[in-house]
Write a protein that holds these residues in place. Structure first.
Motif, PDB file in Angstrom:
ATOM      1  N   GLU A  27       0.832  -1.200   0.000  1.00 18.09           N
ATOM      2  CA  GLU A  27       0.000   0.000   0.000  1.00 18.09           C
ATOM      3  C   GLU A  27       0.873   1.259   0.000  1.00 18.09           C
ATOM      4  OE1 GLU A  27      -3.124   2.716   0.067  1.00 18.09           O
ATOM      5  OE2 GLU A  27      -3.042   0.583  -0.504  1.00 18.09           O
ATOM      6  N   LEU A  28       1.962   1.232   0.789  1.00 19.95           N
ATOM      7  CA  LEU A  28       2.903   2.350   0.764  1.00 19.95           C
ATOM      8  C   LEU A  28       3.421   2.579  -0.649  1.00 19.95           C
ATOM      9  CD1 LEU A  28       5.075   4.364   1.865  1.00 19.95           C
ATOM     10  CD2 LEU A  28       6.489   2.355   2.375  1.00 19.95           C
ATOM     11  N   HIS A  29       3.799   1.520  -1.332  1.00 23.01           N
ATOM     12  CA  HIS A  29       4.346   1.657  -2.675  1.00 23.01           C
ATOM     13  C   HIS A  29       3.310   2.203  -3.644  1.00 23.01           C
ATOM     14  CE1 HIS A  29       7.905  -1.345  -1.971  1.00 23.01           C
ATOM     15  NE2 HIS A  29       8.028  -0.213  -1.315  1.00 23.01           N
ATOM     16  N   THR A  30       2.061   1.799  -3.489  1.00 20.64           N
ATOM     17  CA  THR A  30       1.008   2.327  -4.359  1.00 20.64           C
ATOM     18  C   THR A  30       0.854   3.833  -4.184  1.00 20.64           C
ATOM     19  OG1 THR A  30      -0.197   0.225  -4.347  1.00 20.64           O
ATOM     20  CG2 THR A  30      -1.456   2.208  -4.899  1.00 20.64           C
ATOM     21  N   ARG A  31       0.828   4.275  -2.925  1.00 21.60           N
ATOM     22  CA  ARG A  31       0.660   5.699  -2.645  1.00 21.60           C
ATOM     23  C   ARG A  31       1.894   6.502  -3.079  1.00 21.60           C
ATOM     24  NH1 ARG A  31      -3.593   7.035   0.519  1.00 21.60           N
ATOM     25  NH2 ARG A  31      -2.594   8.961   1.206  1.00 21.60           N
ATOM     26  N   LEU A  32       3.065   5.932  -2.825  1.00 19.27           N
ATOM     27  CA  LEU A  32       4.303   6.618  -3.175  1.00 19.27           C
ATOM     28  C   LEU A  32       4.450   6.726  -4.689  1.00 19.27           C
ATOM     29  CD1 LEU A  32       6.816   7.901  -1.942  1.00 19.27           C
ATOM     30  CD2 LEU A  32       7.821   5.612  -1.749  1.00 19.27           C
ATOM     31  N   HIS A  33       4.131   5.646  -5.383  1.00 17.08           N
ATOM     32  CA  HIS A  33       4.181   5.645  -6.842  1.00 17.08           C
ATOM     33  C   HIS A  33       3.272   6.744  -7.411  1.00 17.08           C
ATOM     34  CE1 HIS A  33       4.048   2.948 -10.716  1.00 17.08           C
ATOM     35  NE2 HIS A  33       4.063   4.223 -11.023  1.00 17.08           N
ATOM     36  N   SER A  34       2.050   6.793  -6.942  1.00 15.29           N
ATOM     37  CA  SER A  34       1.094   7.792  -7.435  1.00 15.29           C
ATOM     38  C   SER A  34       1.556   9.209  -7.139  1.00 15.29           C
ATOM     39  CB  SER A  34      -0.280   7.549  -6.814  1.00 15.29           C
ATOM     40  OG  SER A  34      -1.193   8.561  -7.193  1.00 15.29           O
ATOM     41  N   LEU A 157      14.285   6.968  -0.674  1.00 10.68           N
ATOM     42  CA  LEU A 157      14.666   6.733  -2.065  1.00 10.68           C
ATOM     43  C   LEU A 157      14.590   5.256  -2.404  1.00 10.68           C
ATOM     44  CD1 LEU A 157      15.702   7.823  -4.760  1.00 10.68           C
ATOM     45  CD2 LEU A 157      18.034   7.670  -3.855  1.00 10.68           C
ATOM     46  N   HIS A 158      15.036   4.393  -1.502  1.00 10.87           N
ATOM     47  CA  HIS A 158      14.924   2.955  -1.737  1.00 10.87           C
ATOM     48  C   HIS A 158      13.471   2.539  -1.938  1.00 10.87           C
ATOM     49  CE1 HIS A 158      19.022   1.434   0.060  1.00 10.87           C
ATOM     50  NE2 HIS A 158      19.173   2.262  -0.961  1.00 10.87           N
ATOM     51  N   GLU A 159      12.584   3.019  -1.078  1.00 10.41           N
ATOM     52  CA  GLU A 159      11.173   2.648  -1.198  1.00 10.41           C
ATOM     53  C   GLU A 159      10.558   3.226  -2.468  1.00 10.41           C
ATOM     54  OE1 GLU A 159       9.847   0.395   0.558  1.00 10.41           O
ATOM     55  OE2 GLU A 159      11.352   0.257   2.146  1.00 10.41           O
ATOM     56  N   LEU A 160      10.971   4.430  -2.844  1.00  9.65           N
ATOM     57  CA  LEU A 160      10.440   5.040  -4.056  1.00  9.65           C
ATOM     58  C   LEU A 160      10.843   4.244  -5.294  1.00  9.65           C
ATOM     59  CD1 LEU A 160       9.112   7.284  -5.710  1.00  9.65           C
ATOM     60  CD2 LEU A 160      11.203   8.634  -5.436  1.00  9.65           C
ATOM     61  N   ALA A 162      11.707   1.088  -5.388  1.00  7.61           N
ATOM     62  CA  ALA A 162      10.983  -0.177  -5.334  1.00  7.61           C
ATOM     63  C   ALA A 162       9.532  -0.004  -5.772  1.00  7.61           C
ATOM     64  CB  ALA A 162      11.049  -0.757  -3.922  1.00  7.61           C
ATOM     65  N   ALA A 163       8.947   1.144  -5.428  1.00  8.85           N
ATOM     66  CA  ALA A 163       7.538   1.400  -5.748  1.00  8.85           C
ATOM     67  C   ALA A 163       7.280   1.429  -7.244  1.00  8.85           C
ATOM     68  CB  ALA A 163       7.089   2.721  -5.112  1.00  8.85           C
ATOM     69  N   ILE A 164       8.280   1.823  -8.043  1.00  7.73           N
ATOM     70  CA  ILE A 164       8.084   1.839  -9.493  1.00  7.73           C
ATOM     71  C   ILE A 164       8.772   0.658 -10.169  1.00  7.73           C
ATOM     72  CG2 ILE A 164       7.746   4.334  -9.540  1.00  7.73           C
ATOM     73  CD1 ILE A 164      10.580   4.594 -10.710  1.00  7.73           C
ATOM     74  N   GLY A 165       9.146  -0.341  -9.371  1.00  5.82           N
ATOM     75  CA  GLY A 165       9.684  -1.575  -9.927  1.00  5.82           C
ATOM     76  C   GLY A 165      11.146  -1.536 -10.293  1.00  5.82           C
ATOM     77  N   ALA A 166      11.889  -0.534  -9.796  1.00  9.36           N
ATOM     78  CA  ALA A 166      13.318  -0.407 -10.078  1.00  9.36           C
ATOM     79  C   ALA A 166      14.132  -1.069  -8.973  1.00  9.36           C
ATOM     80  CB  ALA A 166      13.699   1.068 -10.197  1.00  9.36           C
ATOM     81  N   PRO A 167      15.389  -1.398  -9.228  1.00  7.68           N
ATOM     82  CA  PRO A 167      16.257  -1.918  -8.162  1.00  7.68           C
ATOM     83  C   PRO A 167      16.419  -0.869  -7.054  1.00  7.68           C
ATOM     84  CG  PRO A 167      17.253  -2.264 -10.333  1.00  7.68           C
ATOM     85  CD  PRO A 167      16.088  -1.351 -10.539  1.00  7.68           C
ATOM     86  N   LYS A 204      12.196  24.642  -9.702  1.00  5.70           N
ATOM     87  CA  LYS A 204      12.309  23.221  -9.399  1.00  5.70           C
ATOM     88  C   LYS A 204      13.666  22.985  -8.749  1.00  5.70           C
ATOM     89  CE  LYS A 204       9.595  21.811 -13.443  1.00  5.70           C
ATOM     90  NZ  LYS A 204       9.596  20.977 -14.692  1.00  5.70           N
ATOM     91  N   ASP A 205      13.730  22.027  -7.841  1.00  2.89           N
ATOM     92  CA  ASP A 205      15.021  21.655  -7.265  1.00  2.89           C
ATOM     93  C   ASP A 205      15.756  20.760  -8.258  1.00  2.89           C
ATOM     94  OD1 ASP A 205      14.221  23.062  -5.056  1.00  2.89           O
ATOM     95  OD2 ASP A 205      13.646  21.299  -3.895  1.00  2.89           O
ATOM     96  N   TYR A 206      17.092  20.856  -8.296  1.00  2.00           N
ATOM     97  CA  TYR A 206      17.821  20.156  -9.351  1.00  2.00           C
ATOM     98  C   TYR A 206      18.563  18.927  -8.861  1.00  2.00           C
ATOM     99  CZ  TYR A 206      20.802  24.050  -7.724  1.00  2.00           C
ATOM    100  OH  TYR A 206      21.444  24.983  -6.957  1.00  2.00           O
ATOM    101  N   GLY A 207      18.262  18.451  -7.672  1.00  2.00           N
ATOM    102  CA  GLY A 207      18.914  17.250  -7.183  1.00  2.00           C
ATOM    103  C   GLY A 207      17.988  16.045  -7.217  1.00  2.00           C
ATOM    104  N   PHE A 208      18.002  15.253  -6.133  1.00  2.00           N
ATOM    105  CA  PHE A 208      17.188  14.045  -6.043  1.00  2.00           C
ATOM    106  C   PHE A 208      15.934  14.275  -5.201  1.00  2.00           C
ATOM    107  CE2 PHE A 208      20.063  11.592  -8.370  1.00  2.00           C
ATOM    108  CZ  PHE A 208      19.656  10.269  -8.438  1.00  2.00           C
ATOM    109  N   LEU A 209      16.121  14.504  -3.898  1.00  2.00           N
ATOM    110  CA  LEU A 209      14.984  14.645  -2.982  1.00  2.00           C
ATOM    111  C   LEU A 209      15.198  15.849  -2.072  1.00  2.00           C
ATOM    112  CD1 LEU A 209      14.534  10.929  -1.784  1.00  2.00           C
ATOM    113  CD2 LEU A 209      12.984  12.180  -3.303  1.00  2.00           C
ATOM    114  N   THR A 210      14.109  16.551  -1.776  1.00  2.00           N
ATOM    115  CA  THR A 210      14.120  17.622  -0.788  1.00  2.00           C
ATOM    116  C   THR A 210      13.118  17.279   0.305  1.00  2.00           C
ATOM    117  OG1 THR A 210      14.630  19.263  -2.490  1.00  2.00           O
ATOM    118  CG2 THR A 210      13.788  20.088  -0.395  1.00  2.00           C
ATOM    119  N   LEU A 211      13.556  17.386   1.560  1.00  2.00           N
ATOM    120  CA  LEU A 211      12.684  17.182   2.714  1.00  2.00           C
ATOM    121  C   LEU A 211      12.601  18.504   3.461  1.00  2.00           C
ATOM    122  CD1 LEU A 211      13.739  14.252   1.997  1.00  2.00           C
ATOM    123  CD2 LEU A 211      13.368  13.698   4.411  1.00  2.00           C
ATOM    124  N   LEU A 212      11.397  19.047   3.556  1.00  2.00           N
ATOM    125  CA  LEU A 212      11.181  20.375   4.120  1.00  2.00           C
ATOM    126  C   LEU A 212      10.406  20.299   5.426  1.00  2.00           C
ATOM    127  CD1 LEU A 212      11.056  23.563   3.864  1.00  2.00           C
ATOM    128  CD2 LEU A 212       8.840  23.180   2.750  1.00  2.00           C
TER     129      LEU A 212
END
Length: 359
Positions: A27-34, A157-160, A162-167, A204-212
């Motif tokens: 369920e986490l992966h479904t929500r994260l993917h969307s 990032l690992h869960e994200l 995985a959520a889209i089927g990537a290693p 837009k941010d130009y890296g990977f992830l931003t946590l605010l």
């Protein structure tokens, strides 16, 4: 897009669901993917960062901005060729316009690295931080926050992926112990009184992830599917997460980096926010991500005025030179001239969609 779409809140993702068994993780992966595919922004809960950890940082941060201006200017970022330190109100630029905020820029604490002959100029971005002598607790709290959020972001990032089927570990090698981590402690002191309300301009941010982490004042706005900017109401205990352009490029637009901005609070109202940027090594080259939805990727949004380059550090340096013209003029005038020349050569080319990938 349906006119009944509700933009009152971003999607909410509970990271702790990854530990509650296969069904909860699915369920986490479904929500994260969307959230990552459709919006590019979400509210993250279940991250494990405690209120005590947050309070320690926010207390030290407020104490810093309460210091006399002379004490803050003692660590002015104009003194740092590494773009570290204090930026006065109006001295940073987004989209060519001044941002009505002041801030302290902090990164991983490392020795200065001055590029040698033939080395990329982005190594200037590694170096020591500047700390206020009057507040030793700020250094402790800020560096602890960088360590804490690095762990949260790595797990996310690992869960994200995985959520889209990537290693899940596909990008581990470009982070490691040399990741280019960046923390901003930001104060928005209220509108300037001249009609301008740009706390920070649309970008837009130009890296990977931003946590605010944002306080309860509000002001963050995200551009949604209808093209308008919508308020992001503060959610106590949550981090607002957004994806950076490198993830968009790595997935050929399947994951989206989304425009966002901050509108200044009313005069005499202060807003505090703490964005943390989880970015790879400066010399990292971002390989295309293998994932099963790649055939459905729409391609990367084109912006000829802002090409993305293969090595992450070139993107980071380009952004710093634009955002901090006083630092650039004092320490890196030669780089400003070279960047302008290069931008002129590539303005009509496909750099944004092609050059972020290794040849």
């Amino acid at each position: 897009m349906s006119q009944t779409q509700n933009y009152a809140q971003l999607p909410i993702v509970d990271l702790s669901a990854a530990d509650r068994g296969p069904a909860a993780r699915a369920e986490l992966h479904t929500r994260l993917h969307s959230a990552a595919h459709d919006v590019g922004f979400f509210q993250l809960v279940g991250h494990g960062v405690t209120q005590a950890e947050t309070d320690a940082l926010m207390t030290a941060m407020r104490a810093f901005f309460a210091l006399p201006e002379a004490d803050r200017l003692a660590i002015d970022n104009v003194n740092s060729p590494h773009f570290r330190g204090y930026t006065r109100i109006g001295d940073e630029r987004t989209g060519g316009s001044r941002d009505w905020r002041d801030q302290l820029d902090i990164g991983a604490e490392r020795p200065a690295r001055i590029p040698g002959p033939g080395e990329p100029a982005y190594w200037w971005l590694e170096g020591p931080n500047q700390w206020p002598a009057e507040l030793p607790e700020l250094r402790t709290a800020a560096l602890a926050w960088i360590d804490r959020l690095s762990a949260v972001a790595a797990r996310l990032l690992h869960e994200l992926l995985a959520a889209i089927g990537a290693p899940p570990e596909f990008y581990d090698d470009i982070f490691g112990d040399r990741a280019h981590l960046h923390l901003k402690l930001v104060r928005y002191p209220g509108s300037s009184g001249d009609g301008a309300d740009q706390g920070v301009g649309a970008h837009k941010d130009y890296g990977f992830l931003t946590l605010l982490h944002q306080d309860r004042i509000g002001g963050l706005q995200v551009q949604r599917e209808d093209g308008d900017f919508h308020e992001v109401p503060p959610l106590p205990g949550a981090f607002v997460v957004n994806l950076g352009e490198l993830l968009e490029v790595a997935t050929n637009g399947y994951l989206v980096a989304t425009n966002h901005r901050v509108v200044s609070p009313p005069a005499a109202v202060e807003r505090y926010s703490v964005p943390f940027f989880y970015n790879p090594r400066l010399d990292a080259r971002i390989a295309p991500l293998p994932f099963p939805y790649a055939a459905h990727a729409p391609g990367v949004t084109a912006d000829p005025a802002n090409p993305l380059f293969a090595e992450y550090g070139r993107n980071e340096l380009k952004g710093k030179l634009r955002a901090h013209p006083l630092v650039a003029a004092r320490h890196h005038a030669d780089l400003v001239e070279r960047t302008a020349t290069r931008a002129g050569r590539t303005a009509d080319g496909p750099d944004r969609t092609q050059s972020a990938m290794p040849a």
